[in-house]
Write an enzyme that holds these catalytic residues in place. Structure first.
Site, mmCIF file in Angstrom:
data_model
loop_
_atom_site.group_PDB
_atom_site.id
_atom_site.type_symbol
_atom_site.label_atom_id
_atom_site.label_comp_id
_atom_site.label_asym_id
_atom_site.label_seq_id
_atom_site.Cartn_x
_atom_site.Cartn_y
_atom_site.Cartn_z
ATOM 1 C CG ASP A 29 23.464 13.043 38.227
ATOM 2 O OD1 ASP A 29 23.504 12.507 39.339
ATOM 3 O OD2 ASP A 29 22.860 12.679 37.259
ATOM 4 C CG HIS A 93 16.955 13.866 32.939
ATOM 5 N ND1 HIS A 93 15.775 13.323 33.420
ATOM 6 C CD2 HIS A 93 17.953 13.171 33.315
ATOM 7 C CE1 HIS A 93 16.130 12.204 33.469
ATOM 8 N NE2 HIS A 93 17.269 11.866 33.722
HETATM 9 P P1 5GP Z 1 18.072 8.645 34.439
HETATM 10 O O1 5GP Z 1 16.792 8.802 34.715
HETATM 11 O O2 5GP Z 1 18.775 9.568 33.316
HETATM 12 O O3 5GP Z 1 18.327 7.394 34.061
HETATM 13 O O4 5GP Z 1 19.015 9.173 35.862
HETATM 14 C C1 5GP Z 1 18.612 10.130 36.635
HETATM 15 C C2 5GP Z 1 19.718 10.945 37.116
HETATM 16 O O5 5GP Z 1 19.318 11.907 37.957
HETATM 17 C C3 5GP Z 1 20.861 10.163 37.863
HETATM 18 O O6 5GP Z 1 22.222 10.349 37.124
HETATM 19 C C4 5GP Z 1 20.710 10.686 39.548
HETATM 20 O O7 5GP Z 1 21.839 10.640 39.979
HETATM 21 C C5 5GP Z 1 20.067 12.043 39.223
HETATM 22 N N1 5GP Z 1 19.318 12.179 40.234
HETATM 23 C C6 5GP Z 1 18.389 11.284 40.816
HETATM 24 N N2 5GP Z 1 17.833 12.033 41.901
HETATM 25 C C7 5GP Z 1 18.564 13.359 42.137
HETATM 26 C C8 5GP Z 1 18.373 14.242 43.002
HETATM 27 O O8 5GP Z 1 17.671 14.185 43.939
HETATM 28 N N3 5GP Z 1 19.366 15.423 43.045
HETATM 29 C C9 5GP Z 1 20.109 15.406 41.906
HETATM 30 N N4 5GP Z 1 21.043 16.568 41.898
HETATM 31 N N5 5GP Z 1 20.291 14.445 40.993
HETATM 32 C C10 5GP Z 1 19.379 13.242 41.105
#
Ligand code: 5GP
Length: 133
Positions: A29, A93
């Site tokens: 992340d 995810h």
């Molecule tokens: P959620 O959808 O579970 O609320 O959060 C999405 C997660 O994806 C977040 O923790 C964010 O930091 C991560 N994330 C969003 N965009 C990217 C990206 O471009 N690259 C990576 N490695 N992580 C990402």
């Protein structure tokens, strides 16, 4: 439109890759709650984790377990926590987060700022421990 995670799978957006097979992909992340915070995803683009087929969801769980054990070997922690939110990226995810305390899995907390070298080194160490299994 392809999700940001599909672009990561295709290599259109860089990531610190931990694991890949025909159906699943794992990477660090970019806004980690702890060093080693990893996302594990099915390659097929489905938004809600509970819309995944039983087969893909079961396979995801097995993949998540393997990677969690490698993270546990790599990062000093009591255990690896698991969370599913999906509020930001509409591509199912699982978050894997090394835990020392309950507060380490609080998503409202400020995220860690790691350098590229730190991300690279953590990813390489987790990959190594995955291979050793
Ligand atoms: P959620 O959808 O579970 O609320 O959060 C999405 C997660 O994806 C977040 O923790 C964010 O930091 C991560 N994330 C969003 N965009 C990217 C990206 O471009 N690259 C990576 N490695 N992580 C990402």
């Amino acid at each position: 439109m392809a999700t940001i995670f599909s672009k990561i799978i295709r290599g259109e957006i860089p990531s610190y890759k931990i694991y890949e097979d025909e159906k699943y992909f794992a990477f660090l992340d970019i806004n980690p709650l702890a060093e080693g915070h990893t996302l594990v995803i099915p390659k097929d683009e489905t938004d809600y984790i509970f819309d995944l087929s039983d087969e893909i969801l079961s396979g995801l769980s097995v993949c998540v377990k393997r990677i969690a054990l490698a993270i546990e070997k790599t990062v000093p922690c009591k255990r690896v926590g698991i969370a599913v939110l999906g509020l930001e990226v509409p591509h199912a995810h699982v978050h894997l987060i090394p835990l020392k305390t309950e507060g380490d899995i609080n998503f409202s907390k400020p995220k860690l700022k790691l350098s590229q070298d730190e991300f690279r080194s953590i990813a390489a160490s987790i990959r190594k421990n995955l291979e050793l299994k």
